[in-house]
Scaffold this active site. Structure first.
Site, PDB file in Angstrom:
ATOM      1  N   LYS A   1      20.371 -46.174  25.247  1.00  0.00           N
ATOM      2  CA  LYS A   1      20.054 -44.824  24.762  1.00  0.00           C
ATOM      3  C   LYS A   1      19.093 -44.941  23.581  1.00  0.00           C
ATOM      4  O   LYS A   1      19.248 -45.824  22.730  1.00  0.00           O
ATOM      5  CB  LYS A   1      21.345 -44.119  24.305  1.00  0.00           C
ATOM      6  CG  LYS A   1      21.108 -42.840  23.497  1.00  0.00           C
ATOM      7  CD  LYS A   1      20.474 -41.719  24.321  1.00  0.00           C
ATOM      8  CE  LYS A   1      20.143 -40.512  23.432  1.00  0.00           C
ATOM      9  NZ  LYS A   1      19.440 -39.441  24.201  1.00  0.00           N
TER      10      LYS A   1
ATOM     11  N   CYS B   1      10.777 -37.621  22.217  1.00  0.00           N
ATOM     12  CA  CYS B   1      12.082 -36.941  22.195  1.00  0.00           C
ATOM     13  C   CYS B   1      11.842 -35.477  21.849  1.00  0.00           C
ATOM     14  O   CYS B   1      11.319 -35.154  20.780  1.00  0.00           O
ATOM     15  CB  CYS B   1      13.014 -37.561  21.157  1.00  0.00           C
ATOM     16  SG  CYS B   1      14.592 -36.680  21.121  1.00  0.00           S
TER      17      CYS B   1
HETATM   18  O1  LIG Z   1      17.876 -34.868  23.477  1.00  0.00           O
HETATM   19  C1  LIG Z   1      17.772 -36.102  23.653  1.00  0.00           C
HETATM   20  O2  LIG Z   1      18.530 -36.976  23.155  1.00  0.00           O
HETATM   21  C2  LIG Z   1      16.639 -36.504  24.531  1.00  0.00           C
HETATM   22  N1  LIG Z   1      16.484 -35.776  25.677  1.00  0.00           N
HETATM   23  C3  LIG Z   1      15.428 -36.005  26.535  1.00  0.00           C
HETATM   24  O3  LIG Z   1      15.287 -35.354  27.594  1.00  0.00           O
HETATM   25  N2  LIG Z   1      14.546 -36.985  26.233  1.00  0.00           N
HETATM   26  C4  LIG Z   1      14.648 -37.742  25.106  1.00  0.00           C
HETATM   27  O4  LIG Z   1      13.803 -38.634  24.874  1.00  0.00           O
HETATM   28  C5  LIG Z   1      15.752 -37.493  24.224  1.00  0.00           C
HETATM   29  I1  LIG Z   1      15.945 -38.682  22.521  1.00  0.00           I
END
Ligand SMILES: O=C(O)c1[nH]c(=O)[nH]c(=O)c1I
Length: 309
Positions: free
Chosen positions: A44, A128
């Site tokens: 993650k 993100c």
């Molecule tokens: O909301 C998130 O954790 C997230 N959600 C996404 O759809 N892509 C991302 O790179 C991330 I860092």
């Protein structure tokens, strides 16, 4: 074998892996990825300190894919660094996704990971979309340039980037030109979710996720053509780099499309979230069936062979 792939000179038994964010926040999930038929796994996206992320519900699946505004929930980079230290790289390659909240945080994490001297592959997340108040880096070309300059200096070895989708040829041109100015960026993962979409439930006359008034990144069937376009746009513009495809994969057919578009590896997000790690055995079998039916003997023979009319 038929499904062998390689990236950065590292061999993979299958081109398939998880998309960062899915089946990878906790050790148990990463171990399930390790035990699956995926060729590799990615952690993650991590920040310097652990984060709880946004209020729930923050992920919802729909008939055509998913919407999420997770808000970068993660255990903090040291948790994933510990996993990377213990990982058996002879079993399968491991990627670490890094998504610091600032350039300084990214440099601190890259320094610590570099000092651990591990064969882990770094995918720097420039896309993100769900940290309120933080515009995603890859839509700010100056910020992207600065981040890549700093990361190249500090990490000082090959790495990759996770990119958001672009929708304008001029943006493909400019983003690719920036990436091409950074030779240590050896792979480009296209795409992250399409940001700030809105799913509405007409029974409840309501949005379906709590954060950001229901606005979130979408994945799944919704994004497949955009994902393929971004894979092919960067494949054409960055001949010295490899591309990892991500977006809309739910069967061997979409894996094959990503390979035709130019992908070396292929990530699975929404469909993995919904089906679980057993999906990789199914996708490998479906891809192998397509290759055999068409008389291909390796992924090399398929990659980038998309015909135009
Ligand atoms: O909301 C998130 O954790 C997230 N959600 C996404 O759809 N892509 C991302 O790179 C991330 I860092």
């Amino acid at each position: 074998s038929l499904l062998s792939a390689s990236l950065l000179g590292i061999d993979f038994a299958s081109p398939l892996m998880n998309a960062s964010g899915v089946c990878c926040r906790y050790n148990e999930e990463l171990d399930a990825m390790l035990a699956s038929d995926a060729g590799s796994l990615i952690t993650k996206s991590c920040t310097l300190l652990p984060r709880e992320g946004n209020p729930e519900p923050r992920y919802t699946a729909t008939a055509l894919g998913s919407i999420n505004s997770m808000g970068l929930p993660n255990e903090g980079y040291e948790y994933y660094l510990d996993y990377a230290v213990k990982h058996d790289y002879a079993k399968k390659p491991l990627f670490m996704s890094v998504a610091g909240l600032s350039l300084e945080d990214n440099m601190a994490m890259l320094t610590a990971i570099r000092e651990a001297k591990l064969p882990a592959i770094v995918e720097l997340n420039l896309s993100c979309p769900n940290v309120p108040g933080k515009p995603q880096i890859a839509y700010d070309f100056e910020a992207m340039e600065s981040m890549l300059e700093a990361a190249s200096r500090v990490w000082a070895q090959p790495f990759g980037v996770k990119m958001p989708p672009y929708f304008d040829i001029a943006h493909f041109d400019e983003a690719a030109a920036i990436l091409n100015r950074h030779p240590l960026v050896k792979f480009i993962t296209c795409i992250n979710s399409i940001g700030n979409a809105l799913v509405i439930d007409i029974e409840r006359e309501s949005v379906v996720i709590k954060p950001k008034d229901g606005f979130g990144g979408i994945g799944g069937d919704y994004v497949l053509p955009t994902a393929l376009a971004n894979v092919n746009a960067f494949f054409r513009r960055c001949p010295d780099k490899q591309v990892i495809g991500c977006g809309g994969v739910k069967s061997g057919a979409e894996v094959f499309m990503h390979l035709l578009a130019g992908a070396s590896l292929v990530q699975v997000g929404t469909a993995l979230q919904e089906e679980g790690c057993g999906i990789f055995a199914r996708l490998n079998a479906e891809l192998a069936e397509i290759l055999q039916r068409k008389g291909y003997r390796s992924l090399e023979e398929v990659r980038g062979k998309l015909r135009t009319l």
